[in-house]
Design a protein around this motif. Structure first.
Motif, PDB file in Angstrom:
ATOM      1  N   LEU A  17      43.402  45.836  56.832  1.00  0.00           N
ATOM      2  CA  LEU A  17      44.245  45.665  55.649  1.00  0.00           C
ATOM      3  C   LEU A  17      45.700  45.413  56.050  1.00  0.00           C
ATOM      4  O   LEU A  17      46.402  44.643  55.387  1.00  0.00           O
ATOM      5  CB  LEU A  17      44.141  46.896  54.750  1.00  0.00           C
ATOM      6  N   THR A  20      45.824  41.723  57.038  1.00  0.00           N
ATOM      7  CA  THR A  20      45.623  40.881  55.857  1.00  0.00           C
ATOM      8  C   THR A  20      46.881  40.835  55.012  1.00  0.00           C
ATOM      9  O   THR A  20      47.324  39.761  54.576  1.00  0.00           O
ATOM     10  CB  THR A  20      44.447  41.415  55.018  1.00  0.00           C
ATOM     11  N   GLU A  21      47.461  41.998  54.786  1.00  0.00           N
ATOM     12  CA  GLU A  21      48.693  42.059  53.998  1.00  0.00           C
ATOM     13  C   GLU A  21      49.847  41.420  54.750  1.00  0.00           C
ATOM     14  O   GLU A  21      50.730  40.809  54.148  1.00  0.00           O
ATOM     15  CB  GLU A  21      49.027  43.508  53.654  1.00  0.00           C
ATOM     16  N   ARG A  84      37.634  43.690  46.502  1.00  0.00           N
ATOM     17  CA  ARG A  84      37.536  42.646  47.529  1.00  0.00           C
ATOM     18  C   ARG A  84      37.340  41.250  46.953  1.00  0.00           C
ATOM     19  O   ARG A  84      38.001  40.297  47.409  1.00  0.00           O
ATOM     20  CB  ARG A  84      36.449  43.010  48.534  1.00  0.00           C
ATOM     21  N   ILE A 130      44.652  45.309  47.153  1.00  0.00           N
ATOM     22  CA  ILE A 130      44.689  45.646  48.576  1.00  0.00           C
ATOM     23  C   ILE A 130      45.361  46.998  48.778  1.00  0.00           C
ATOM     24  O   ILE A 130      44.950  47.791  49.640  1.00  0.00           O
ATOM     25  CB  ILE A 130      45.370  44.525  49.402  1.00  0.00           C
ATOM     26  N   VAL A 134      43.649  50.661  50.472  1.00  0.00           N
ATOM     27  CA  VAL A 134      44.228  51.566  51.473  1.00  0.00           C
ATOM     28  C   VAL A 134      43.989  53.012  51.046  1.00  0.00           C
ATOM     29  O   VAL A 134      43.527  53.847  51.838  1.00  0.00           O
ATOM     30  CB  VAL A 134      45.734  51.300  51.660  1.00  0.00           C
ATOM     31  N   PHE A 211      40.381  38.431  56.741  1.00  0.00           N
ATOM     32  CA  PHE A 211      39.869  39.462  55.839  1.00  0.00           C
ATOM     33  C   PHE A 211      38.386  39.260  55.550  1.00  0.00           C
ATOM     34  O   PHE A 211      37.582  40.199  55.637  1.00  0.00           O
ATOM     35  CB  PHE A 211      40.671  39.444  54.533  1.00  0.00           C
TER      36      PHE A 211
END
Length: 464
Positions: A17, A20-21, A84, A130, A134, A211
């Protein structure tokens, strides 16, 4: 459901994550660093030639709506999509939005407005979900949660650090058309904004590939289904009924209260992309050792400080917690607002060094004023933003987690629009009046939040 720990104490999914972020923020902040300049530069210079006053309003409304759509995207994910699938939809839309911006020279100005619209819609699907994932990696009460959001926040800012450097370099240096005088000094004749936007789109593409290939391995079923299906979301100790308990209502009230206060923080903080960018471009001495730093690069100062200071500040919170002296969430956020106000006093110093609000471009203020401003703003942000993300995942009822994360992003929505109007008045009222007003108002709001912090902690019912 919480995932297995990694060898350094956090689930491996956290780092997926994180990256991806990082790429999504690379995409967004690369575009954002160029947007105000792109809107205000003339057509001959590669821009749209919009007046500064109107450009800052466009910037404010665009960045505002970027933070409005998450409440819709969060609700759709909770009820129908799952986190997702929503992240995939959002990422693809934002990628095409960046490519549409890049295609403006070929397709015409309408491609710019289409691109901004796609980014607004795509961000609504991506951003709240997203962040919710977390929180979903950890069981309720897990002491690693705040540290996880600090690590995740560093991913956000690593992308935000790299983006203006790369996208700004493409637009203002590598592909820009320059005129070189007899002394070897170069002046940009035409910016290459389309190449900066193209790089931003490629960043979004890389993040989505990463991702979607790795999520099945490192996230399992987390976020694959809507919460209401009870698949892959873990067991909940909350009732399936839509009726909230007294404690849940109190916690939601805390989320709404803190969200309201952060409006004042973000209205000031987000001047970085509008009034501070324009002031830097015209009135800050950007020449270092004979080289003029591209204006867009200064959008990397804040994330650079976050990458450098994120772990020390997170360690400081852990140290206080170990000593039983940890500050409550509302107090940390109040401190962040006060630090924001202090930062703007340095911009007041920059205005005074120039002798006031004169428009003579030859009168420049020292670079250190701007750097000091970003430093205090960054420390304030670290006291407020990652703490707020963690707070929402702690307090929100599970069935409304993504939607309430979207509510949290309502503060930047209102603040960005308000900030656009504030920036538009710099040309009318002068930078001195605007900067000092923001400083005083931010500090006042922080003091008020501090005064009511004890009551808010009581309403958290042990999750503060």
């Amino acid at each position: 459901m919480a995932q297995a720990k990694s060898n350094i104490g956090h689930p491996p999914g956290l780092y997926l994550l994180f990256f991806t972020e990082m790429w999504e923020r690379f995409s967004y902040y690369g575009m954002r660093a160029l947007l105000t300049l792109y809107l205000t530069k003339t057509a001959m210079e590669g821009g749209l030639g919009i007046e500064k006053e109107n450009a800052t309003l466009i910037y404010g409304y665009f960045t505002g709506f970027v933070y409005l759509t998450p409440i819709i995207g969060g609700w759709l994910a909770d009820k129908y999509l799952g986190q997702r699938p929503a992240i995939l939809i959002g990422g693809v839309l934002m990628m095409f939005g960046q490519f549409s911006l890049a295609a403006t020279p070929s397709l015409g100005e309408w491609a710019t407005w289409l691109g901004l619209l796609l980014i607004i819609i795509g961000n609504g699907f991506f951003k709240p979900n997203i962040s919710t994932l977390v929180g979903g990696l950890y069981e309720q009460g897990d002491p690693r949660r705040d540290g996880a959001f600090t690590i995740f926040y560093m991913g956000i800012n690593l992308g935000a650090l790299l983006a203006p450097l790369i996208c700004g370099y493409f637009a203002e240096d590598l592909f820009a058309v320059k005129d070189v005088d007899a002394n070897g000094n170069s002046t940009i004749v035409k910016y290459a904004f389309e190449y900066g936007f193209l790089a931003a789109g490629i960043g979004m593409l890389l993040g989505q590939i990463l991702f979607n290939i790795l999520a099945p391995k490192y996230l399992g079923d987390l976020g694959k289904y809507p919460v209401e299906t009870n698949k892959g979301s873990g067991k909940s100790d909350e009732k399936d009924s839509v009726v909230l308990s007294k404690e849940e209502k109190d916690r939601v009230a805390v989320i709404l209260t803190l969200t309201t206060f952060t409006i004042f923080f973000w209205a000031g903080f987000e001047q970085a992309g509008s009034s501070l960018t324009l002031y830097t471009d015209s009135y800050i001495d950007r020449t270092v050792f004979g080289w003029t730093i591209p204006t867009a690069w200064f959008q990397s100062v804040n994330p650079l400080f976050i990458v450098l200071l994120g772990i020390p500040i997170a360690s400081f919170w852990s140290y206080l917690a170990a000593k039983k002296k940890d500050l409550s969430i509302p107090v940390k956020m109040a401190l962040g607002m006060v630090l924001l106000g202090i930062g703007f006093f340095f911009m007041v110093g920059a205005v005074l060094e120039r002798g006031g609000d004169g428009t003579d471009p030859s009168q420049k203020a020292a670079l250190i004023w701007l750097i000091a401003t970003y430093f205090f703003h960054t420390v304030g942000e670290l006291c407020l933003s990652p703490i707020g993300l963690s707070m929402v995942t702690r307090l929100a009822p599970l069935k409304y987690a993504s939607m309430l994360m979207g509510v949290w992003f309502l503060a930047p929505f209102i603040a960005q629009i308000a900030g656009g109007y504030i920036a538009s008045y710099v040309e009318k009222l002068g930078a001195f009046q605007i900067f000092i007003a923001i400083a005083l108002f931010s500090i006042l709001a922080g003091l008020i939040l501090f005064a009511i912090s004890r009551k808010l902690v009581e309403m958290m019912h042990g999750r503060g």
